[in-house]
Design a protein around this motif. Structure first.
Motif, PDB file in Angstrom:
ATOM      1  N   TRP A   8      -0.752  -8.958  -2.859  1.00  0.00           N
ATOM      2  CA  TRP A   8      -1.956  -8.449  -3.512  1.00  0.00           C
ATOM      3  C   TRP A   8      -2.574  -7.234  -2.837  1.00  0.00           C
ATOM      4  N   HIS A  12      -3.189  -3.902  -5.007  1.00  0.00           N
ATOM      5  CA  HIS A  12      -4.502  -3.256  -5.098  1.00  0.00           C
ATOM      6  C   HIS A  12      -4.451  -1.795  -4.654  1.00  0.00           C
ATOM      7  N   GLU A  16      -5.323   1.278  -7.095  1.00  0.00           N
ATOM      8  CA  GLU A  16      -6.298   2.315  -6.741  1.00  0.00           C
ATOM      9  C   GLU A  16      -5.692   3.704  -6.925  1.00  0.00           C
ATOM     10  N   LEU A  34      -4.074  -2.943 -13.233  1.00  0.00           N
ATOM     11  CA  LEU A  34      -3.500  -4.011 -12.408  1.00  0.00           C
ATOM     12  C   LEU A  34      -2.141  -4.480 -12.932  1.00  0.00           C
TER      13      LEU A  34
END
Length: 67
Positions: A8, A12, A16, A34
């Motif tokens: 994760w 992430h 971003e 995501l």
């Protein structure tokens, strides 16, 4: 079916990066970003979606979008 563990923090970071690269011009939603980030993290080459905005984001990241 294969179950894999997702990293994760890496997803992430990818999300971003995708958001910075595409959201201002494409208006992509958080879950679209995501989902595409997760596909990239897992090394997917194809991406299945019926969502137009998600399709554009995946294609921009060189995923083969179906159907």
């Amino acid at each position: 079916m294969v179950v894999v563990t997702a990293d994760w923090p890496d997803i992430h970071r990818l999300a971003e990066t995708l958001s910075k690269r595409h959201t201002m011009t494409g208006g992509h939603r958080a879950f679209d970003v995501l989902h595409v980030a997760t596909a990239l993290h897992l090394g997917a080459r194809e991406f299945l979606t019926f969502d137009t905005n998600q399709r554009k984001l995946a294609a921009a990241e060189k995923l083969k979008v179906k159907p």
